[in-house]
Design an enzyme around this catalytic site. Sequence first.
Site, PDB file in Angstrom:
ATOM      1  N   LEU A 171       0.838  -1.215   0.000  1.00 17.86           N
ATOM      2  CA  LEU A 171       0.000   0.000   0.000  1.00 17.86           C
ATOM      3  C   LEU A 171       0.868   1.257   0.000  1.00 17.86           C
ATOM      4  O   LEU A 171       0.706   2.144  -0.839  1.00 17.86           O
ATOM      5  CB  LEU A 171      -0.905  -0.030   1.246  1.00 17.86           C
ATOM      6  N   VAL A 172       1.801   1.338   0.939  1.00 18.20           N
ATOM      7  CA  VAL A 172       2.596   2.556   1.098  1.00 18.20           C
ATOM      8  C   VAL A 172       3.683   2.652   0.030  1.00 18.20           C
ATOM      9  O   VAL A 172       3.840   3.692  -0.621  1.00 18.20           O
ATOM     10  CB  VAL A 172       3.219   2.614   2.512  1.00 18.20           C
ATOM     11  N   GLY A 173       4.414   1.561  -0.176  1.00 12.90           N
ATOM     12  CA  GLY A 173       5.516   1.592  -1.138  1.00 12.90           C
ATOM     13  C   GLY A 173       5.037   1.907  -2.547  1.00 12.90           C
ATOM     14  O   GLY A 173       5.681   2.670  -3.280  1.00 12.90           O
TER      15      GLY A 173
ATOM     16  N   SER B 161       4.201   4.176  13.022  1.00 12.07           N
ATOM     17  CA  SER B 161       2.745   4.076  13.091  1.00 12.07           C
ATOM     18  C   SER B 161       2.255   4.797  14.334  1.00 12.07           C
ATOM     19  O   SER B 161       2.985   4.900  15.337  1.00 12.07           O
ATOM     20  CB  SER B 161       2.373   2.596  13.179  1.00 12.07           C
ATOM     21  N   SER B 162       1.007   5.240  14.287  1.00 10.49           N
ATOM     22  CA  SER B 162       0.451   5.925  15.468  1.00 10.49           C
ATOM     23  C   SER B 162       0.287   4.973  16.659  1.00 10.49           C
ATOM     24  O   SER B 162       0.098   5.420  17.785  1.00 10.49           O
ATOM     25  CB  SER B 162      -0.892   6.566  15.123  1.00 10.49           C
ATOM     26  N   CYS B 163       0.386   3.659  16.416  1.00  9.35           N
ATOM     27  CA  CYS B 163       0.224   2.725  17.543  1.00  9.35           C
ATOM     28  C   CYS B 163       1.477   2.664  18.434  1.00  9.35           C
ATOM     29  O   CYS B 163       1.485   1.966  19.437  1.00  9.35           O
ATOM     30  CB  CYS B 163      -0.190   1.331  17.083  1.00  9.35           C
TER      31      CYS B 163
ATOM     32  N   TYR C  55       3.819  -4.996  17.154  1.00  8.87           N
ATOM     33  CA  TYR C  55       4.123  -4.128  16.013  1.00  8.87           C
ATOM     34  C   TYR C  55       4.648  -2.786  16.524  1.00  8.87           C
ATOM     35  O   TYR C  55       5.633  -2.243  16.015  1.00  8.87           O
ATOM     36  CB  TYR C  55       2.843  -3.938  15.205  1.00  8.87           C
TER      37      TYR C  55
ATOM     38  N   LYS D  48       8.285  -0.917  15.812  1.00  7.84           N
ATOM     39  CA  LYS D  48       8.369   0.420  15.205  1.00  7.84           C
ATOM     40  C   LYS D  48       9.079   1.411  16.135  1.00  7.84           C
ATOM     41  O   LYS D  48       9.804   2.289  15.662  1.00  7.84           O
ATOM     42  CB  LYS D  48       6.963   0.915  14.835  1.00  7.84           C
TER      43      LYS D  48
ATOM     44  N   PRO E  83       2.721   7.779  10.756  1.00  2.00           N
ATOM     45  CA  PRO E  83       1.431   8.046  10.133  1.00  2.00           C
ATOM     46  C   PRO E  83       0.272   7.491  10.944  1.00  2.00           C
ATOM     47  O   PRO E  83       0.410   6.495  11.665  1.00  2.00           O
ATOM     48  CB  PRO E  83       1.508   7.337   8.785  1.00  2.00           C
TER      49      PRO E  83
ATOM     50  N   ASN F  23      -3.787   5.907  10.707  1.00  4.12           N
ATOM     51  CA  ASN F  23      -4.281   4.764   9.923  1.00  4.12           C
ATOM     52  C   ASN F  23      -4.385   5.134   8.438  1.00  4.12           C
ATOM     53  O   ASN F  23      -4.993   6.146   8.101  1.00  4.12           O
ATOM     54  CB  ASN F  23      -5.670   4.333  10.421  1.00  4.12           C
TER      55      ASN F  23
ATOM     56  N   HIS G 260      -6.941  -4.174   7.499  1.00  2.00           N
ATOM     57  CA  HIS G 260      -7.391  -3.077   8.342  1.00  2.00           C
ATOM     58  C   HIS G 260      -8.882  -2.825   8.097  1.00  2.00           C
ATOM     59  O   HIS G 260      -9.481  -3.403   7.200  1.00  2.00           O
ATOM     60  CB  HIS G 260      -6.588  -1.805   8.033  1.00  2.00           C
TER      61      HIS G 260
END
Length: 315
Positions: A15-17, A108-110, A137, A141, A164, A166, A180
Site C-alpha cells: 500500500l505505502v511503497g 505508526s500511530s500505535c 508491532y 516500530k 502516520p 491509519n 485493516h
Amino acid sequence: MDLSAPIHVAGHQGLVGSAMVRALRDRGAENLILRTHAKLDLTEQAAVREFYRETRPRYVFLAAAKVGGIKANDTYPVEFLRDNLLIQTNILDAALREGCEKVLFLGSSCIYPKHAPQPIPEDALLTGPLEPTNQWYALAKISGLKLGQAMQVQYGLPVVSLMPTNLYGPGDNFDPEGSHVIPGLMRRFHEAKETGADKVVVWGTGSPLREFLHVDDLADASLFLMDNWESDEHVNVGTGEEVSIRQLAELLKDVTGFAGEIVFDDTKPDGTPRKLLDCSSLFGLGWRPSVSLEEGLRSTYEWYLNELGAGNIRG
Ligand code: GFB
C-alpha cells in the site's frame, strides 16, 4: 532530494511503497531501485548487505513491513515483532554501511501509549503502556525509530521518521480477516450488496475513534519531509480529523451502495479507544492533506472494483 539519484523503495508492492513509487515517478524520479520479495528477502541480513553493496542507493524509502489489522496483529505477534525488527534493522544497517545520504523510516500511530493525551503529541512516546492488541508491532516500530535516531546522532545519517495515522487507498490488502478496517469493511459491504444479504457485521462496538489518511497524501508528506525535516525526532502525519467506526461504517455503506442493516459484534476487540495525532509540527511547516475521507473512500472503491474485475482480488 536529488530525484535523479538512485532511490531504493523497500516494499514497493505494498500500500505505502506503491504510493511512494507513484509520487516519486510523478515528480520525475527515474532511477528507482525495486526488488520483489521473491528476489530479495529483507529479513536476510547478508542478502540485504549484498544488495546495497551492488546498488548503492543514495536515498531509501523504508516502506517494507509486516502489517495488518487488529486481528492479524493479535494473532501473529512473532511475525509482527520479529519480521519488522529484522527488515528495518537490515535496511538501516546497510544504508549506514554504504553511505546513503538520507533514509525515510515509517512507523505508526500505535507507537503511542493506549491512554495518551489527545491529540497525541510526538513527545507522548514511551510515557505509558501500549494497546495490547498491537504492542508487538508498536515495539518493533519504536525500536526502528530509535535505531534511526541513534544512527543520526552517532554517525550523522539523517533518518526522517514519520509516524502516520491509519492509512488506506489503492493497493491495500482486502483479506477479510487480516486487513485493516477500511478494506475489510469495504469488501464485506460490497459482497453483501452482491449477494443480497440483509446485514453486515462490524467488529467491536462502533465507538472507537480513528483518523484516516489517504496513502497518496502520506506519499506527498513523505517527499515534503525528506526536503523539509531536519530534526532527529520523529514526526506525526495525519489529517487532524477523526470519525467513529460507526460513522465509517455508515460512509462505507453509502459508498458501496449496500441497502441493508449494520450490526455490531461486541465480542470482537475495539482496540485503542482513540488515537488522533497532533500534527502541528508538520502543519506548521505548511503541509496539508488534500484527499477528504469520502472522496478517498469513493476512489478506493473504484480501484477495488477494477481489481476485482481484473481478477486480482480473490472473491
Ligand atoms: O483498522 P484496524 O484493524 O486497526 O481496526 P487499529 C480499527 C477499528 O475498526 C477497531 C474496527 O476498533 C476494529 O475493531 N473494525 C470493525 C474492524 N470492523 C472491522 C473489520 O472488519 N476489520 C478490521 N480490521 N477492523 C491498527 C494496528 O490498529 O492500527 C496496526 O493493528 C497499525 O498495527 C494501525 O498500527 C495504524 O486502528 O485498531
